[in-house]
Scaffold this motif. Structure first.
Motif, mmCIF file in Angstrom:
data_model
loop_
_atom_site.group_PDB
_atom_site.id
_atom_site.type_symbol
_atom_site.label_atom_id
_atom_site.label_comp_id
_atom_site.label_asym_id
_atom_site.label_seq_id
_atom_site.Cartn_x
_atom_site.Cartn_y
_atom_site.Cartn_z
ATOM 1 N N THR A 245 0.803 -1.227 0.000
ATOM 2 C CA THR A 245 0.000 0.000 0.000
ATOM 3 C C THR A 245 0.834 1.275 0.000
ATOM 4 O O THR A 245 0.320 2.347 -0.307
ATOM 5 N N GLY A 246 2.088 1.205 0.407
ATOM 6 C CA GLY A 246 2.906 2.402 0.523
ATOM 7 C C GLY A 246 2.665 3.157 1.808
ATOM 8 O O GLY A 246 3.177 4.258 2.001
ATOM 9 N N ALA A 247 1.862 2.569 2.705
ATOM 10 C CA ALA A 247 1.547 3.254 3.963
ATOM 11 C C ALA A 247 2.808 3.417 4.807
ATOM 12 O O ALA A 247 3.678 2.557 4.809
ATOM 13 N N ARG A 248 2.853 4.558 5.516
ATOM 14 C CA ARG A 248 3.978 4.802 6.424
ATOM 15 C C ARG A 248 3.666 4.213 7.788
ATOM 16 O O ARG A 248 2.512 4.153 8.195
ATOM 17 N N MET A 249 4.701 3.804 8.502
ATOM 18 C CA MET A 249 4.502 3.347 9.868
ATOM 19 C C MET A 249 4.559 4.566 10.779
ATOM 20 O O MET A 249 5.523 5.336 10.735
ATOM 21 N N ALA A 250 3.526 4.777 11.591
ATOM 22 C CA ALA A 250 3.491 5.933 12.475
ATOM 23 C C ALA A 250 4.497 5.743 13.600
ATOM 24 O O ALA A 250 4.537 4.672 14.218
ATOM 25 N N PRO A 251 5.328 6.763 13.861
ATOM 26 C CA PRO A 251 6.303 6.622 14.943
ATOM 27 C C PRO A 251 5.635 6.505 16.322
ATOM 28 O O PRO A 251 6.182 5.883 17.218
ATOM 29 N N SER A 252 4.453 7.099 16.462
ATOM 30 C CA SER A 252 3.745 6.948 17.737
ATOM 31 C C SER A 252 2.253 6.816 17.473
ATOM 32 O O SER A 252 1.768 7.191 16.394
ATOM 33 N N ALA A 253 1.536 6.291 18.461
ATOM 34 C CA ALA A 253 0.093 6.083 18.309
ATOM 35 C C ALA A 253 -0.634 7.401 18.035
ATOM 36 O O ALA A 253 -1.638 7.432 17.332
ATOM 37 N N ALA A 254 -0.090 8.497 18.589
ATOM 38 C CA ALA A 254 -0.755 9.796 18.460
ATOM 39 C C ALA A 254 -0.723 10.326 17.030
ATOM 40 O O ALA A 254 -1.427 11.276 16.700
ATOM 41 N N GLU A 255 0.107 9.715 16.177
ATOM 42 C CA GLU A 255 0.185 10.190 14.793
ATOM 43 C C GLU A 255 -0.489 9.244 13.814
ATOM 44 O O GLU A 255 -0.410 9.445 12.604
ATOM 45 N N ALA A 256 -1.128 8.207 14.346
ATOM 46 C CA ALA A 256 -1.655 7.161 13.466
ATOM 47 C C ALA A 256 -3.035 7.502 12.915
ATOM 48 O O ALA A 256 -3.902 7.981 13.636
ATOM 49 N N ASP A 257 -3.215 7.276 11.602
ATOM 50 C CA ASP A 257 -4.545 7.335 11.010
ATOM 51 C C ASP A 257 -5.274 6.021 11.276
ATOM 52 O O ASP A 257 -6.474 5.992 11.500
ATOM 53 N N PHE A 258 -4.517 4.937 11.188
ATOM 54 C CA PHE A 258 -5.063 3.615 11.476
ATOM 55 C C PHE A 258 -4.158 2.938 12.494
ATOM 56 O O PHE A 258 -2.947 3.121 12.455
ATOM 57 N N ALA A 259 -4.759 2.196 13.397
ATOM 58 C CA ALA A 259 -3.968 1.458 14.372
ATOM 59 C C ALA A 259 -4.469 0.028 14.414
ATOM 60 O O ALA A 259 -5.669 -0.215 14.581
ATOM 61 N N LEU A 260 -3.555 -0.906 14.210
ATOM 62 C CA LEU A 260 -3.897 -2.319 14.285
ATOM 63 C C LEU A 260 -3.603 -2.767 15.712
ATOM 64 O O LEU A 260 -2.439 -2.736 16.139
ATOM 65 N N VAL A 261 -4.636 -3.121 16.444
ATOM 66 C CA VAL A 261 -4.459 -3.386 17.873
ATOM 67 C C VAL A 261 -5.146 -4.680 18.306
ATOM 68 O O VAL A 261 -6.003 -5.220 17.603
ATOM 69 N N LEU A 262 -4.744 -5.151 19.487
ATOM 70 C CA LEU A 262 -5.437 -6.224 20.192
ATOM 71 C C LEU A 262 -6.315 -5.565 21.256
ATOM 72 O O LEU A 262 -6.027 -4.438 21.657
#
Lengths: 288, 211
Positions: B86-103
């Motif tokens: 997808t070319g998506a960037r990895m967010a350096p912190s949760a506060a900058e994330a558009d999407f978060a893959l979580v448990l």
């Protein structure tokens, strides 16, 4: 009788499916999910230039292009009619660039793009109604600054909207707003339901279908999910009322639909007919 | 190592989006990512994310989005596979994330501070894509609000309290908040911030009541 037109052959060469590129569709899709999650809130999006001028439904078309699939059946209406210029052009556009089947029958459609009407036939669960919106901000005519209106929405500062309706009463004795009548969605956001007649406002409340709104020039999209409370703003002593007519539809005889006045000659002759052509036609066929 | 994406990127992502759109507009309804939606969808081998979660990320992420992946889930080269496709960037912190893959456990205790948007721009918030071990209709979580005619029940399995408590807190901060897409293998549902969540005791046979 099969009232769905299936197009022969593949869609036009040289275009991505449904015209927009995938990057743009994803951007709009992300916006749509946020719009549904915050009912009535206007999500900014990077509107693209469409092959038609602003004011012809470019916002609605970008939403339709992002939502539409190859197995969907599309219906397009303009002021309730399937056979007016805007509706015919947009329908032909998606036939060409997406190769989708189209229909004029409300019940057969999966996606309905509309300009300024909600079909008379109640929509069912799973259908998506996409509105073309000229000015998405209901407070715009009161407050021209986007910075200010955004703050007013944030603070739920909607008193001025009631002042506007009150001024109607002071001047005319009743609320004279007849279209684009402001609503409050799920008790939070005051929203412009697009220039539908206020006759259609009650259909927004607890509707079974998903309703999406797209404004191309203003680059805003918003949504009303199914089963959502939508109240038209009013006063206790001046409750919200819809238009009524003294005569039935001259073609199908319906008394519970929105009627257009049609001038028939230059001697003052006129008739009132249903604005929803599909509903009127199906009723006229039943009667015949 | 094999990193599968959509067989037909245009049409598979469109069908997947429609499933997400209807999940978001009718919170709590379960849908399955079957062969009709997306053919042969295979998440990267060795990652805990299921078909529905993987297809969601492929549908919504691109080079304009940043994604935060909970460390426990970033196995089997998941982040690399997502960036590759997808070319998506990895967010350096949760506060900058558009999407978060979580448990669900990610939201317990000292949970990362995801973006909730602002009062003027509530849409600038993180969308959670939650990987669950269980996801069933008719559970102890009672949902109501926009998109739900009456009430709808949901079971998110053991350890789902932290997740649902966090999502229930959305209502107090509305319009700010987190929207969640809940996934379990090939099943998915969504709980947007507009949804009102209460917990009911099913042991006592108390039926779901509107708050």
């Amino acid at each position: 009788m099969n009232s769905v037109d299936r197009r022969e052959g593949p869609p036009a060469d040289g275009y991505n499916f449904a015209y927009l590129d995938e990057q743009t569709k994803r951007m709009i899709r992300r916006g749509l999910l946020k719009a549904v999650a915050i009912p009535g809130y206007q999500v900014p999006f990077g509107g693209r230039e469409m092959p038609m001028p602003y004011g012809w439904g470019t916002g609605g078309m970008q939403l339709t292009a992002s939502v539409l699939g190859q197995d969907d059946v599309l219906k397009v209406i303009d002021q309730g009619a399937d056979d007016t210029t805007n509706a015919v052009s947009i329908r032909a556009f998606f036939e060409r660039v997406a190769g989708v089947a189209t229909t004029t029958t409300t019940t057969e459609a999966d996606v309905i793009q509309t300009r300024h009407r909600i079909p008379e036939q109640p929509l069912r669960q799973g259908q998506i109604l996409i509105f073309q919106v000229p000015i998405p901000e209901p407070l715009r005519f009161i407050e021209p600054s986007e910075v200010e209106t955004r703050l007013m929405h944030a603070l739920e500062e909607y008193g001025v909207m009631h002042v506007k309706l009150y001024e109607d009463i002071a001047r005319h004795g009743h609320i004279a707003t007849t279209y684009a009548y402001p609503v409050k969605v799920d008790g939070r956001y005051v929203t412009d339901p697009s220039p539908i007649p206020k006759f259609d406002n009650p259909k927004l409340h607890m509707a079974e279908s998903l309703m999406l709104f797209g404004a191309g020039r203003e680059k805003r999209l918003y949504a009303i999910p199914p089963y959502t409370r939508v109240e038209s703003l009013d006063f206790e002593d001046h409750p919200f009322e819809v238009q009524q007519w003294d005569v039935p539809c001259a073609i199908c005889g319906a008394r519970d639909t929105f009627l257009d006045e049609v001038i028939t000659d230059d001697q003052g002759g006129r008739m009132f007919v249903c604005s929803d052509t599909d509903y009127c036609q199906s009723r006229a066929e039943e009667v015949a | 190592m094999q990193w599968h994406a959509f067989e037909s990127p245009v049409h598979d992502s469109q069908r997947m989006f429609r499933q997400l759109l209807s999940a978001m507009s009718e919170p709590g309804t379960l849908a399955a990512v079957s062969d009709i939606t997306v053919r042969h969808i295979l998440p990267p081998a060795g990652s805990a994310v299921g078909a529905a979660g993987w297809a969601t990320l492929l549908t919504l992420c691109d080079l304009e989005t940043s994604v935060w992946i909970a460390p426990e889930l970033n196995t089997g080269g998941l982040a690399d596979a997502l960036t590759f496709h997808t070319g998506a960037r990895m967010a350096p912190s949760a506060a900058e994330a558009d999407f978060a893959l979580v448990l669900p456990a990610t939201l317990s205790g000292q949970a990362p501070a995801f973006r909730e948007g602002s009062d003027t721009h509530p849409d600038r918030s993180t969308t959670l894509v939650v990987v669950l071990a269980e996801l069933e209709a008719d559970g102890p979580w009672c949902l109501s609000g926009p998109g739900i005619a009456d009430v709808r029940n949901l079971d998110v399995g053991q350890g789902g309290e932290a997740l649902m408590t966090r999502l229930a807190a959305n209502r107090a901060r509305f319009p700010r908040g987190l929207d969640a897409i809940l996934t379990c293998e090939e099943r998915l549902t969504a709980v947007p911030r507009s949804t009102c969540i209460t917990q009911v005791q099913i042991e006592e046979g108390v039926s779901c009541m509107l708050p």
